[in-house]
Design a protein around this motif. Structure first.
Motif, short mmCIF file in Angstrom:
data_model
loop_
_atom_site.label_atom_id
_atom_site.label_comp_id
_atom_site.label_asym_id
_atom_site.label_seq_id
_atom_site.Cartn_x
_atom_site.Cartn_y
_atom_site.Cartn_z
N ARG A 179 21.50 3.87 -3.66
CA ARG A 179 21.05 5.26 -4.34
C ARG A 179 20.71 5.40 -5.58
O ARG A 179 19.29 5.91 -5.55
N ASP A 180 21.32 5.64 -6.15
CA ASP A 180 20.76 5.67 -7.39
C ASP A 180 19.49 5.01 -8.10
O ASP A 180 18.69 5.55 -8.61
N LEU A 181 18.71 3.50 -7.70
CA LEU A 181 17.98 3.38 -8.63
C LEU A 181 16.99 3.22 -6.86
O LEU A 181 15.47 3.29 -7.26
N GLY A 182 16.68 3.72 -6.01
CA GLY A 182 16.26 3.84 -4.58
C GLY A 182 15.43 5.40 -5.16
O GLY A 182 14.81 5.57 -4.16
N ALA A 183 16.88 6.13 -5.46
CA ALA A 183 15.57 7.50 -5.60
C ALA A 183 14.97 7.63 -7.30
O ALA A 183 14.07 8.27 -7.67
N ALA A 184 15.67 6.30 -8.10
CA ALA A 184 14.88 6.67 -9.15
C ALA A 184 13.50 5.66 -9.15
O ALA A 184 12.77 5.62 -10.05
N ASP A 185 13.18 4.48 -8.42
CA ASP A 185 12.72 3.80 -8.45
C ASP A 185 11.45 3.32 -6.99
O ASP A 185 12.03 3.45 -5.94
N GLY A 186 10.83 3.80 -6.98
CA GLY A 186 9.66 3.82 -5.91
C GLY A 186 9.25 2.62 -4.97
O GLY A 186 9.47 2.55 -3.61
N ALA A 187 9.42 1.58 -5.82
CA ALA A 187 9.36 0.34 -5.31
C ALA A 187 10.78 -0.03 -4.10
O ALA A 187 10.39 -1.14 -3.31
N THR A 188 11.90 0.17 -5.08
CA THR A 188 13.04 -0.07 -4.24
C THR A 188 13.84 0.90 -3.42
O THR A 188 14.44 0.53 -2.48
N GLY A 189 12.42 1.99 -3.11
CA GLY A 189 13.15 3.08 -2.05
C GLY A 189 13.43 2.12 -0.42
O GLY A 189 14.12 2.85 -0.25
N TRP A 190 12.75 1.22 -0.09
CA TRP A 190 13.03 0.97 1.18
C TRP A 190 14.23 0.17 1.23
O TRP A 190 14.46 0.44 2.49
N ALA A 191 14.88 -0.51 0.09
CA ALA A 191 15.67 -1.31 0.28
C ALA A 191 17.41 0.05 0.58
O ALA A 191 18.02 0.06 0.96
N TRP A 192 17.01 1.52 0.20
CA TRP A 192 18.13 2.46 0.47
C TRP A 192 17.33 2.67 1.82
O TRP A 192 18.23 3.78 2.43
N GLU A 193 16.55 2.73 1.89
CA GLU A 193 16.39 3.42 3.75
C GLU A 193 17.06 2.16 4.67
O GLU A 193 17.37 2.87 5.75
N VAL A 194 17.04 1.31 4.18
CA VAL A 194 17.96 -0.23 4.74
C VAL A 194 19.59 0.33 4.99
O VAL A 194 20.11 0.25 6.58
N VAL A 195 20.01 0.90 3.91
CA VAL A 195 21.25 1.14 3.59
C VAL A 195 21.68 2.14 4.99
O VAL A 195 22.19 2.04 4.98
N ARG A 196 21.16 3.39 4.22
CA ARG A 196 21.02 4.32 4.78
C ARG A 196 21.23 4.32 6.27
O ARG A 196 21.59 5.63 6.60
N ALA A 197 20.09 3.79 7.23
CA ALA A 197 20.37 3.60 8.77
C ALA A 197 21.27 3.02 8.85
O ALA A 197 21.89 3.02 10.06
N LEU A 198 21.53 1.85 8.17
CA LEU A 198 22.34 0.31 8.45
C LEU A 198 24.70 1.06 8.22
O LEU A 198 24.89 1.07 9.30
N GLU A 246 1.02 -1.41 -0.16
CA GLU A 246 -0.22 0.37 -0.04
C GLU A 246 0.20 1.26 -0.12
O GLU A 246 0.82 2.07 -0.73
N ASN A 247 2.12 1.25 0.67
CA ASN A 247 2.49 2.58 0.64
C ASN A 247 4.08 2.48 -0.40
O ASN A 247 4.82 3.61 -0.55
N SER A 248 4.07 2.00 -1.66
CA SER A 248 4.62 1.89 -2.01
C SER A 248 4.89 2.78 -3.38
O SER A 248 3.60 3.10 -3.67
N GLN A 249 5.65 3.35 -4.09
CA GLN A 249 5.59 4.00 -5.27
C GLN A 249 5.22 3.11 -6.11
O GLN A 249 6.68 3.53 -6.93
N ARG A 250 4.65 2.40 -6.70
CA ARG A 250 4.53 1.99 -7.67
C ARG A 250 4.75 2.70 -8.75
O ARG A 250 3.99 3.83 -9.27
N LEU A 251 5.62 2.87 -9.69
CA LEU A 251 6.04 3.39 -10.28
C LEU A 251 5.07 2.86 -12.32
O LEU A 251 4.73 2.02 -12.81
#
Length: 723
Positions: A698-717, A197-202
């Protein structure tokens, strides 16, 4: 490079942007024709090489024929690769049986510079660790009975994130991300495909064609042109886009024949215009991917990522290159949706590739699976097609569908279509059909036939690894070979089985032809020996470059030329025929397979550290080394992401590598393995890999809303301050 015989993307891009009225495009190609038609050859005059009819033949109303190019020598490399596939099948089948009943004595898992045994392992004191220490969750140490399975195989990253100790890691960073990871092992595919529900599907724009999106020129209208003729799409612009497709995408995924497409399909379009038929749909998809191919190399990055241009070039996130042409193809696909033909399979496969270049993961999966189902229907309903002149094309797209479907199955756990059951019915491709002069040159320059054949072998090995290692213990316990009252056979996931699989993988690497083979410990090296005129040298005046294959003096360090570099800021080299993408995919899939089959040792090191043996520690070290510097994350491949298939596959695995490398410093047992067994260069190469993977996510997280959660994990980790 010269564009006289092998037009590169650079030449295609300049043609694409030139004014049709300039009249200089043909003169820039050089005075010598690459392949003159029979008429011009007999008259000993220059041929302009126009297809399907050159200017001279068109002027005098003559029949225009082009000869088939003859290879200068018989190349037996492809046949040797295909023979190796057959020879490996028996070995793999034998390996599958032995995996159910491994030898009592566990073989040693080899590690460079390490002599491992099956006894308890001891390490020297590890250095201080700057990251939080993640302890073994209660109930998962070796205090449990020794009969419990200490090894666990999972093929996907989201399943790995469900491991108890990784759940502890995710729980610790959840307040920083705001993402609920409690059900990541179950909801991983939905998160990945953007279905939560919270995914920004392209979603791609579905409006009509815009004038600025299509090449400018006169309408392409033949005698029988219909109302479906697309304005501003000329024969010249179509030819440029089709050449761009065949010089890149069709080298990476050789599922169409250039010669028959240009001489038959394009001829019918010139005559009849773009109608609702299959030929028009196929041509529009090829033209759309041709625009993607040009933009992937020469396009403007869609955004800046941490001050670095994005590797996704051309258009925008919702309006990628070629969208207008793709929308025209989508309008026509429904007219031939249920056809049982080779063209029907090709249409689905090309649509899946286009969706993949646009980061539309759900649509990419749906079209890819549709291609597999259509291919299965074709083979089962019309087996005579395999013995027809187009039989080799059927085999090529069959294996393309299997390679794509396997990647989706491993990473998403999605069900297979049953296409794999027809492997022995279809057989192996041998590229025996008509071969155009351009494709002959392309194969000489990129060895795309050998790349494709090697991908088939590697896919077969990975599938067999997965089928054995993925068996549940109850499956092996119920085998009819187990006598009544005998002890339960061990699970297939054990050091002996993994060792045998590792040997099979090493054998695959060692049997590669010289034109494809690279040093095991140097993923970025040129295949074989460096070229006479290397494209670029790795700079030696920076501290962030790889130190592989270096020669050191008292004052300077000279680094050998590399095909792939970890310096993402260096100007990327444009290899013709998508050679960099072909090599990056082959090598990265190899390292991914090696990393995957050794990952059960990581599970034991993380969850049962007190029971770790020398074999286990060596296997965990091999897994860590296999995770380093995958060429898809290096330059130039990283800057041409639109040419890579299944981008989400590599994004998720980049996330998995970052998590594993983080744990290798925060888990005491794994940190000791890293310090004692991974070699002197590991720390430097691990830092490089972390930088490469962070840039990728970082690159794909900014361009692809569906994988933005992966960037959140990396950023916090990794404690990154960026949002």
């Amino acid at each position: 490079m010269s564009s006289e015989l092998s037009p590169t993307l650079g030449g295609l891009a300049s043609d694409y942007s030139a004014s049709p009225s300039s009249g200089s495009q043909r003169r820039e190609r050089g005075a010598i024709a690459a392949q003159a038609c029979d008429t011009c050859r007999s008259r000993k005059q220059k041929c302009d090489e126009q297809r399907p009819t050159c200017g001279t033949c068109q002027k005098f109303g003559l029949e225009c024929n082009y000869r088939q190019p003859q290879p200068t020598k018989k190349d037996k490399t492809l046949a040797e690769i295909l023979n190796r596939i057959k020879s490996l099948e028996g070995k793999i089948d034998d390996l599958s049986m032995r995996a159910l009943f491994p030898a009592t004595t566990v073989s040693t898992v080899s590690t460079a510079g390490t002599s491992a045994s099956s006894g308890p392992v001891t390490f020297g004191q590890a250095g201080p660790l700057g990251n939080p220490i993640y302890h073994v969750p209660p109930g998962t140490s070796n205090t449990v009975p020794q009969s419990e399975d200490h090894y666990k195989y999972v093929p996907s990253v989201h399943q790995m994130l469900g491991w108890p100790i990784l759940q502890q890691v995710l729980d610790s960073i959840q307040p920083k991300t705001g993402v609920d990871f409690s059900n990541v092992a179950r909801d991983g595919p939905a998160m990945l495909l953007g279905l939560r529900e919270n995914s920004q599907r392209l979603r791609l724009e579905a409006d009509g064609a815009h004038a600025h999106d299509l090449p400018h020129g006169l309408p392409m209208e033949g005698e029988g042109a219909t109302s479906f003729t697309i304005p501003s799409l000329t024969w010249d612009s179509m030819q440029r886009l089709c050449n761009a497709y065949f010089d890149t995408f069709n080298m990476i995924y050789p599922i169409l024949d250039r010669q028959s497409f240009l001489s038959e399909t394009m001829t019918s379009i010139v005559s009849d215009g773009f109608n609702e038929g299959m030929a028009s749909t196929l041509a529009l998809l090829i033209a759309a991917l041709g625009e993607v191919a040009i933009a992937a190399v020469h396009g403007v990055p869609i955004h800046m990522s941490n001050g670095r241009p994005s590797g996704i070039k051309g258009g925008t996130a919702t309006r990628p290159p070629g969208l207008s042409l793709f929308n025209e193809a989508r309008k026509r696909m429904g007219f031939n949706l249920a056809d049982c033909s080779l063209e029907n399979v090709q249409v689905f496969a090309l649509a899946g590739l286009y969706y993949g270049t646009a980061c539309c993961h759900m649509e990419c999966w749906r079209m890819t699976i549709s291609a597999s189902l259509a291919c299965r229907a074709l083979v089962m309903s019309n087996p005579a097609e395999l013995s027809s002149p187009r039989g080799d094309l059927v085999r090529r797209i069959f294996w393309h569908c299997l390679i794509m479907e396997t990647a989706l199955h491993l990473e998403l756990g999605l069900p297979l279509t049953g296409l794999e059951t027809l492997e022995h019915v279809v057989g192996l491709p041998d590229f025996s059909g008509p071969f155009s002069h351009e494709d002959y040159l392309g194969n000489e320059g990129s060895h795309f036939q050998e790349h494709f054949a090697s991908q088939i072998v590697l896919r077969r090995l990975v599938v067999d690894f997965h089928n054995i290692l993925g068996q549940e213990p109850s499956t092996t316990a119920s085998t009819p070979f187990t006598p009544s009252g005998s002890p339960t056979p061990p699970t297939a996931v054990n050091p002996a089985t993994i060792k045998r699989f590792a040997l099979q993988l090493d054998q695959w690497h060692g049997m590669l032809p010289a034109s494809l083979r690279w040093p095991e410990d140097s993923p970025g090296a040129f295949p074989g020996s460096p070229p006479v005129n290397p494209t670029y040298d790795e700079p030696s005046n920076t501290t962030t470059k790889s130190t592989e294959t270096t020669t050191t003096t008292t004052t300077t360090t000279t680094t050998a030329p590399l095909m792939f570099t970890t310096d993402l800021d260096a100007p990327p080299t444009a290899y013709p025929y998508g050679l960099d993408i072909q090599a990056a995919l082959l090598r990265s899939r190899y390292y991914h397979a090696k990393y995957l089959i050794h990952r059960p040792f990581l599970y034991k090191a993380l969850h049962h550290p007190d029971a770790l043996t020398a074999d286990d520690a060596a296997g965990a070290a091999t897994c860590l080394r296999a995770a380093l510097r995958w060429p898809v994350t290096m330059s130039p491949a990283h800057s041409r992401k639109r040419l890579l298939p299944c981008l989400f596959f590599w994004t998720q695995n980049a996330l998995g590598v970052l998590v594993v490398l983080h744990l290798s410093t925060s888990s005491p047992a794994l940190a000791r393995v890293r310090a004692a067994l991974c070699g002197d260069r590991f720390e430097f190469e691990a830092r490089e890999t972390v930088g490469l993977c962070i840039d990728w996510v970082r690159d794909l997280g900014a361009a692809d809303g569906a994988t933005g959660w992966a960037w959140e994990v990396v950023r916090a980790l990794y404690g990154l301050d960026e949002v």
